[in-house]
Each structure stands twice: as C-alpha cells, then as structure tokens.
Design a protein around this motif. Structure first.
Motif, PDB file in Angstrom:
ATOM      1  N   SER A 168       0.954  -1.384  -0.073  1.00  0.00           N
ATOM      2  CA  SER A 168      -0.017  -0.022   0.147  1.00  0.00           C
ATOM      3  C   SER A 168       0.901   1.351   0.149  1.00  0.00           C
ATOM      4  O   SER A 168       1.764   1.435   0.948  1.00  0.00           O
ATOM      5  CB  SER A 168      -0.884  -0.067   1.160  1.00  0.00           C
ATOM      6  OG  SER A 168      -1.711  -1.166   1.362  1.00  0.00           O
ATOM      7  N   PRO A 169       1.022   2.067  -1.173  1.00  0.00           N
ATOM      8  CA  PRO A 169       1.745   3.051  -1.031  1.00  0.00           C
ATOM      9  C   PRO A 169       1.552   4.123  -0.012  1.00  0.00           C
ATOM     10  O   PRO A 169       0.169   4.561   0.325  1.00  0.00           O
ATOM     11  CB  PRO A 169       1.435   3.783  -2.570  1.00  0.00           C
ATOM     12  CG  PRO A 169       0.144   3.413  -2.698  1.00  0.00           C
ATOM     13  CD  PRO A 169       0.078   2.021  -1.991  1.00  0.00           C
TER      14      PRO A 169
ATOM     15  N   LYS B 161      10.163  11.930   1.736  1.00  0.00           N
ATOM     16  CA  LYS B 161      10.945  12.514   2.817  1.00  0.00           C
ATOM     17  C   LYS B 161      10.615  12.285   4.317  1.00  0.00           C
ATOM     18  O   LYS B 161      11.202  11.811   5.370  1.00  0.00           O
ATOM     19  CB  LYS B 161      11.334  14.078   2.806  1.00  0.00           C
ATOM     20  CG  LYS B 161      11.794  14.512   1.730  1.00  0.00           C
ATOM     21  CD  LYS B 161      12.254  15.901   1.514  1.00  0.00           C
ATOM     22  CE  LYS B 161      12.720  16.174   0.347  1.00  0.00           C
ATOM     23  NZ  LYS B 161      13.126  17.627   0.389  1.00  0.00           N
ATOM     24  N   ASP B 162       9.067  12.105   4.660  1.00  0.00           N
ATOM     25  CA  ASP B 162       8.866  11.905   5.935  1.00  0.00           C
ATOM     26  C   ASP B 162       8.234  10.327   5.957  1.00  0.00           C
ATOM     27  O   ASP B 162       7.676  10.013   6.885  1.00  0.00           O
ATOM     28  CB  ASP B 162       7.384  12.610   5.983  1.00  0.00           C
ATOM     29  CG  ASP B 162       7.974  14.306   6.136  1.00  0.00           C
ATOM     30  OD1 ASP B 162       9.050  14.435   6.482  1.00  0.00           O
ATOM     31  OD2 ASP B 162       6.922  15.186   5.665  1.00  0.00           O
ATOM     32  N   THR B 163       8.443   9.382   5.105  1.00  0.00           N
ATOM     33  CA  THR B 163       8.077   8.243   5.075  1.00  0.00           C
ATOM     34  C   THR B 163       9.152   7.055   5.568  1.00  0.00           C
ATOM     35  O   THR B 163      10.261   7.412   5.050  1.00  0.00           O
ATOM     36  CB  THR B 163       7.431   7.842   3.736  1.00  0.00           C
ATOM     37  OG1 THR B 163       6.433   8.534   3.313  1.00  0.00           O
ATOM     38  CG2 THR B 163       6.855   6.402   3.492  1.00  0.00           C
TER      39      THR B 163
ATOM     40  N   THR C  89      12.851   0.961  -2.724  1.00  0.00           N
ATOM     41  CA  THR C  89      13.438   2.418  -3.059  1.00  0.00           C
ATOM     42  C   THR C  89      12.446   3.101  -3.716  1.00  0.00           C
ATOM     43  O   THR C  89      11.801   2.941  -4.833  1.00  0.00           O
ATOM     44  CB  THR C  89      14.548   2.296  -3.668  1.00  0.00           C
ATOM     45  OG1 THR C  89      14.541   1.547  -5.031  1.00  0.00           O
ATOM     46  CG2 THR C  89      15.734   1.412  -2.848  1.00  0.00           C
ATOM     47  N   PRO C  90      12.451   4.543  -3.300  1.00  0.00           N
ATOM     48  CA  PRO C  90      11.743   5.508  -4.038  1.00  0.00           C
ATOM     49  C   PRO C  90      12.315   5.778  -5.518  1.00  0.00           C
ATOM     50  O   PRO C  90      13.558   5.836  -5.798  1.00  0.00           O
ATOM     51  CB  PRO C  90      11.717   6.956  -3.194  1.00  0.00           C
ATOM     52  CG  PRO C  90      12.939   6.683  -2.274  1.00  0.00           C
ATOM     53  CD  PRO C  90      13.010   5.373  -2.187  1.00  0.00           C
TER      54      PRO C  90
ATOM     55  N   ARG D 289       7.198   6.957  -7.131  1.00  0.00           N
ATOM     56  CA  ARG D 289       6.566   5.565  -6.859  1.00  0.00           C
ATOM     57  C   ARG D 289       7.517   4.853  -6.108  1.00  0.00           C
ATOM     58  O   ARG D 289       8.906   5.277  -6.019  1.00  0.00           O
ATOM     59  CB  ARG D 289       6.038   4.824  -8.060  1.00  0.00           C
ATOM     60  CG  ARG D 289       6.957   4.752  -9.143  1.00  0.00           C
ATOM     61  CD  ARG D 289       6.199   4.245 -10.483  1.00  0.00           C
ATOM     62  NE  ARG D 289       7.235   4.124 -11.635  1.00  0.00           N
ATOM     63  CZ  ARG D 289       7.641   3.115 -12.101  1.00  0.00           C
ATOM     64  NH1 ARG D 289       7.585   1.864 -11.622  1.00  0.00           N
ATOM     65  NH2 ARG D 289       8.389   3.254 -13.216  1.00  0.00           N
ATOM     66  N   TYR D 290       7.409   3.558  -5.528  1.00  0.00           N
ATOM     67  CA  TYR D 290       8.123   2.717  -5.225  1.00  0.00           C
ATOM     68  C   TYR D 290       8.781   1.514  -5.913  1.00  0.00           C
ATOM     69  O   TYR D 290       7.785   1.132  -6.516  1.00  0.00           O
ATOM     70  CB  TYR D 290       7.733   2.297  -3.546  1.00  0.00           C
ATOM     71  CG  TYR D 290       8.160   3.207  -2.660  1.00  0.00           C
ATOM     72  CD1 TYR D 290       9.222   3.296  -1.736  1.00  0.00           C
ATOM     73  CD2 TYR D 290       7.260   4.241  -2.156  1.00  0.00           C
ATOM     74  CE1 TYR D 290       9.323   4.250  -0.924  1.00  0.00           C
ATOM     75  CE2 TYR D 290       7.454   5.151  -1.411  1.00  0.00           C
ATOM     76  CZ  TYR D 290       8.549   5.310  -0.205  1.00  0.00           C
ATOM     77  OH  TYR D 290       8.674   6.091   0.324  1.00  0.00           O
TER      78      TYR D 290
END
Length: 698
Positions: free
Chosen positions: A400-401, A407-409, A433-434, A446-447
C-alpha cells in the motif's frame, strides 16, 4: 552480486501446502496443511503467523482441524478487519462421507488478531507474561463441485482464488477448481459473505474428460468505463491452452470462455514432439497475463507475457528463460507495486519456485494499459536452497503506497513467504526504494524493487565494453612503462613523452635474480663482448668457407687433369690400333678396307667429342663452386655489417645515458662493506672496483 535479503525461518509440527497474507495487514500470514486422514501424530491445522519482525517469526493462534478429514490443500484470505481475518480453505470430508456422496470441501473460518501491545502492567514487570489465546470460529462449509460418479472418490479442491474487493460496491468473486477429478470443473461464487450459505454459485465451467485447470486467476474492472460495477475478468489454463472470459456478479447468463492462446505443436524436424505445459498464470493488468511454463522432459522453465485484446485474443509480447538450475517450476506469486500518483509505467515483482528449492525473484517494468511495448524482465536475486524439501506455496504481501511525502515516510518493504512439505516457513523481506529519488523533483513518484534501467543484455554489453577498455588501458600503460625502463622494444615511443629528469628517475636498471644490478656500463661491456664474439665467429666462418672453396678448386683441377690424361692415352691407343688395322687389311678387298677405315674414323671422332664434353663439364663445375663460395662470403659479410651497426647503435644509446648519469648531481659517496664505492643516485646503483677507476677518470 545479488543483493542481501533479510530472512526468518520457523518450523511447525505439520507439512505445509498453502499460505496467504492478509491484504490489509502484512504483519500476519496464514499457513495451512497437515498429515491428512488417519495419520496418527500429524494433525491438520491452520496457523496464524506474526511476521512483524524481519528476523523472527512467531505463532499467534492455531485452528486444530479434525484428523478424520483430509488436510488443507488450498487457502485464500477473503477479508479482514483491525481485529480479525476471514479465510476460505479447501478441505475434503472424511472418506466415509465421500462414499456417501457428501463432500463439504469448501470451508470458511475467522481468526482473531491479538490485541495491540499495551504498556506493561505489574504482572509483566514481575516477569509473568500472560499467553495470548486467540479466538477462532468456523463460519460454514459447502459442497459446490458436481458429485463425482467415479468408484473411487479422489476429487479435492486443488485451487482457491479470490479477487480483490471492488472499489465501488465491495463485491468479491471467488473461484475454486478440482483436482484428480474424472471431469475437471471450475466453480465461480460470490465471496462477499460470512460463510457458504444460500444460492451463491455464479457459474460452472466444465473441462471435459481428462482435462483439469492448472491454475485460475481473477482481476476486477474497477477503472473500466465500459464495464458495470462488479465486473471481473477470469483466466484459466490447462496443460496446453489459456482461456479467458468476462463475468459480472448476479448475472443470469453463463459466461462463455474463449481460447486466448494455445501452445503450438513442435516443428516436424524438432528433436522432441512433446509440447511445453502451462503451470500457473497471473493477471498483471486487465489486458496482460503472466504465464509460467515448463519445458518438455524437465529441461527448464519460461515466463511468457500474453497481451489480451478486448475479445480475449492473445499474443505473446515477451518471454524470459529462468536460470538453468530450475528443471521444473512448482509455484508462482506476483505482487503489484501500486503508486499513490498517476503513472504511465508500473512495476510487478515476480517469484518463481523451482524443484531445486530455489526461488527466483524478478521485476517487470511495463505500462498498465496497452499497447505493451518491450516489457523488461530483470532478475533481482536468486535465493538458493531455501527449504530442505520441495516448496509448495509462495505468497507476497500487498503493498500500500504511503500517502505522505517520501521524505517523511519510513523505509518501505515487501514480504515474500514460502512453505514446504518439510514443515518450514521462510520469510524474506525485500526493501523498496523511491523512484525517482527524492533529490529529483518529479510528480511521477513511486516505489520500486529494482530501479528501471537497461535490460540484462544491454547491461552485459556495457560491462564487456568497460572491461575491454580497462584491460586495453592497462596494457597500454604497461607497454609505455616497460619502454621507458628499456625492457621492451619501442613501439609507442614512450621515452620521448617525459622530461629528462623524470625519465632518469623512472628508467632505473633491472636487478637479476641473483641480486646483481645491470648498470649502463655493464650493458655497454656486454654489448662490446657480444660484438667482438660475433666478429670472431664471422671471421672463422669466412676463413672456413675460403678453405672449402680452395679445396674444391684444387680438387676440380686435379680431376680435370686426370680426365684429360686418360683421354689422351685413349686417343693414342686408338690411333695406333687404327694404323695396325689398316696395315693388316692391306690385302683385303677394297670395299672392306673402306668400311673398317670409316669405323675407325668414327671411333676417333667420338673420342675427341668425349674429351671436349669432359673439359666443358669440369669448367662448369668449377665455376659453380666458385660462385657459391663467393655468395656465402658476401652474405656473411653483410650480416656482420648489420650486427656491427646494431651494436654500435646500442653502445651509442648507452653512452649517452651514462653521460647524463655522470653529469647529474650526486649525493655524498659512501663506502660499502666490500670496499666498493657507490654513488647514491635515487633508484640507480653503479658499482665499480679499482680496475675501473682509470676508466671513470678518463
């Protein structure tokens, strides 16, 4: 080098055949299996596993099933809340019930999650921890397959597959398929219930005699404008064919399956006439299917991408050969890395288990909508010897993205669980990784598991080119260095690239194996001695050739004189014999005299011609020997001249090198232990003794 993957392992008390993650909470995993009916000591169970820690797995709660019934053969999580999870499972009834025509093979259960961790109370602080005893409850059971008419009842629920709930109305479609049935069957049902109750069967698909579904998958059409809510695409594969169709919940018309792709027959001249068999399939998008195929004679496995048209006609748009260690694939799992923002491309993670207990993890970068041009498979890692025995199931957690900024994730992960008949569960945690990186401001973020880039072939070509350039540069520098040191012939002209000072610093003498230093004066003396030795040998060769030529001339002259004498004697004898014959034939008839006289004249003429031929032959032989001797002498003299010129050039170079050494500023001389004096020029050692003192002063 394959990236490191965190792994955790847990061994249970029964063999495992099925597994599935909670789609809403990746911290919990359901596994199921058992020893079957009548195996004392090995129970049939469904177990909830806590996977919240990377390095540790723990059991939360078990559902102990009846030992008089079959083991769990398939499992799928239907729905979940913050406090519980609901699952469907395939479990055959007892043999007695099956003989009576009653086989309630579809079961549903609910398992409660443990409460969230609270602050430690006084008992926990004292070391007394109360064990959690979860609540489990069976919700229902049903028999959906057409009763078997075979004498031996062996049909079981081999496949249990559920779609994701629809975004609009929450509808969910389920599919089950038979195994070991005389006539294979697929049953579609409405899974949005608390248990099997009421007329909930949506459709039945009969395979025919001897045909069974190898795998089934379902995907919803939530974003399709031409499909009403509750519309799904269903695909299934037999050994050699893939079929697909569209179905809507609560529809009264039975769906009509269409052949999307059939494995072609081998060519007439092919080595084997057996076709590859389909093992599994998964939807990657409503118009894109991933197929897992095993080659004939356990010779390998392949992944195929099948693009579906609106009428469900398929064409292969991509293939990937799995590594050679996999003779036959046993399980497949796929997860989609969803994006919180609209994106033209998406990435899927694919896991394939082989009969060698290895797991191949690949990524596939592709568009979510057709046309699917050049999808790229990339091998992320290969996990070898994951389990002691055959792998029975693979399950990915649902990603779930995050809705917050990157930066805050916190770090994001995807989990892969695998089970085996050796009672083992292994959990691998894969870091995401982003993409693009946060440093690159982009609205399309996205990741991903593997950053999109060059294909494997392009990466291999690039690596080969870089390696060749590095090797070529190393060889170039080595050749230049050896030329400057004087250790190889000059091809590059590297001596002229450096100033004299730098050249003198680098061009130090070589040290032999016995520790002797070869200085320029030593090289010069060696050159002089080599030149002198060459000249001496050349003089000896020339004198030897001259003596050989003289001997040949004298021998030829003596032979010529001897032949001449012999011929003169022969002529004299012939003349006297002729005169005597003429006298003795004085009284003979005139015609006889004339005949004899003619014969004698002919013999005399032949003797004269023989003498002339001998003289000519002797002269020719003598001239040939003389010419050969002259040619050898000339060649030896030419070789001597070339060698002398080459050695003179070497002596000139060494003399100039020694001249520069003598005019360099030396440090204070020092006396060695053996009485020799040495100039301490950096990296250059010149030894001399008393006999060389006069030469150095001169």
């Amino acid at each position: 080098m394959a990236p490191a993957v965190a792994a955790a392992k847990l061994t249970l008390s029964y063999p495992l055949y099925a597994s599935d993650f909670d789609p809403q909470n990746s911290s919990f995993l359901l596994v199921a299996g058992g020893g079957g009916q009548g195996r004392t000591g090995v129970g049939n169970k469904i177990t909830l596993i806590n996977t919240s820690r990377k390095q540790t797995l723990s059991e939360v709660v078990d559902i102990d099933l009846s030992k008089d019934e079959d083991s769990v053969t398939s499992l799928a999580v239907a729905s979940s809340t913050a406090s519980s999870v609901t699952a469907f499972a395939g479990i055959n009834s007892s043999e007695k019930d099956q003989a009576a025509g009653k086989n309630e093979h579809l079961r549903s259960f609910r398992l409660e999650y443990p409460p969230k961790r609270r602050p430690e109370n006084e008992a926990e602080k004292a070391g007394v921890v109360e064990e959690y005893k979860g609540q489990t409850a069976p919700l229902g059971r049903a028999s959906l397959f057409t009763p078997s008419t075979a004498k031996r009842k062996e049909t079981y629920q081999r496949i249990t597959r559920l779609s994701r709930p629809c975004k609009v109305n929450g509808g969910q479609l389920g599919a089950i398929a038979t195994g070991l049935a005389p006539e294979g069957e697929i049953v579609l049902f409405d899974a949005k219930t608390n248990g099997p109750m009421g007329p909930w069967v949506e459709a039945r698909i009969s395979m025919g005699n001897g045909q069974e579904a190898a795998d089934v998958d379902i995907i919803g059409h939530d974003d399709a404008e031409d499909a009403p809510p509750g519309t799904f695409s269903v695909a299934y594969c037999t050994d050699y064919e893939v079929k697909a169709f569209r179905v809507t919940l609560k529809q009264k018309k039975a769906p009509e399956s269409k052949s999307a792709y059939e494995e072609p027959h081998p060519d007439t001249f092919a080595a084997t006439k057996t076709r590859s068999k389909f093992r599994s399939l998964r939807f990657l998008a409503p118009n894109l299917l991933l197929l897992l195929q095993n080659r004939p004679d356990r010779s390998g496995s392949d992944l195929l991408l099948l693009e579906l048209s609106p009428s469900y006609q398929g064409r292969i748009v991509g293939t990937k050969r799995l590594h050679k260690g996999i003779n036959s694939a046993t399980a497949l799992s796929v997860t989609h890395l969803a994006s919180s923002t609209p994106s033209q491309s998406t990435q899927d993670i694919i896991a394939v288990a082989g009969q060698d207990t290895s797991i191949s993890i690949l990524t596939l970068e592709h568009r979510y909508e057709p046309p699917f041009k050049s999808p790229k498979f990339r091998l992320h890692t290969l996990l070898r010897a994951v389990h002691p025995l055959q792998i029975t199931s693979l399950s990915f957690s649902t990603f779930s993205p995050p809705q917050t900024s990157q930066k805050d994730t916190p770090p994001q992960y995807i989990k892969l669980a695998s089970t085996s008949v050796a009672n083992t569960i292994v959990l691998h945690t894969l870091p995401l990784t982003p993409y693009p990186p946060p440093s690159q401001k982009s609205s399309d973020q996205r990741y991903v598991l593997t950053s999109p880039g060059r294909s494997d072939a392009a990466q291999m070509t690039f690596s080969i080119i870089v390696s060749a350039l590095v090797i070529g540069l190393g060889a170039f520098l080595l050749q230049a260095f050896t030329e400057i040191r004087g250790g190889s012939p000059e091809y590059l002209g590297a001596k002229g690239w450096l100033s004299q000072r730098v050249h003198d610093y680098i061009a130090v003498p070589y040290i032999l194996e016995n520790g002797t230093s070869i200085a320029p004066n030593t090289l010069s003396s060696m050159s002089d001695r080599a030149s002198s030795t060459s000249s001496t040998l050349l003089d000896e060769i020339t004198s030897t050739l001259g003596s050989v030529s003289d001997d040949a001339s004298s021998t030829s002259a003596s032979v010529h004189e001897e032949i001449t004498d012999k011929l003169a004697d022969l002529r004299s004898t012939a003349s006297s014999s002729t005169a005597a014959a003429k006298e003795s034939l004085a009284d003979t008839p005139e015609n006889a005299k004339q005949a004899v006289s003619a014969a004698l004249d002919a013999a005399s003429s032949a003797a004269a011609e023989l003498k002339e031929a001998s003289e000519a032959y002797s002269a020719t032989a003598l001239n040939t020997l003389t010419a050969a001797s002259n040619s050898l002498t000339s060649a030896a003299a030419s070789a001597n001249q070339k060698a002398s010129n080459q050695y003179a050039h070497i002596r000139d170079l060494l003399s100039r090198h020694h001249h520069h050494r003598r005019h360099a500023t030396p440090s204070s001389p020092s006396t060695s232990s053996n009485g020799r004096v040495s100039n301490n020029i950096p990296h250059m050692i010149i030894h001399r003794d008393d006999n060389d003192e006069s030469k150095l002063q001169a």
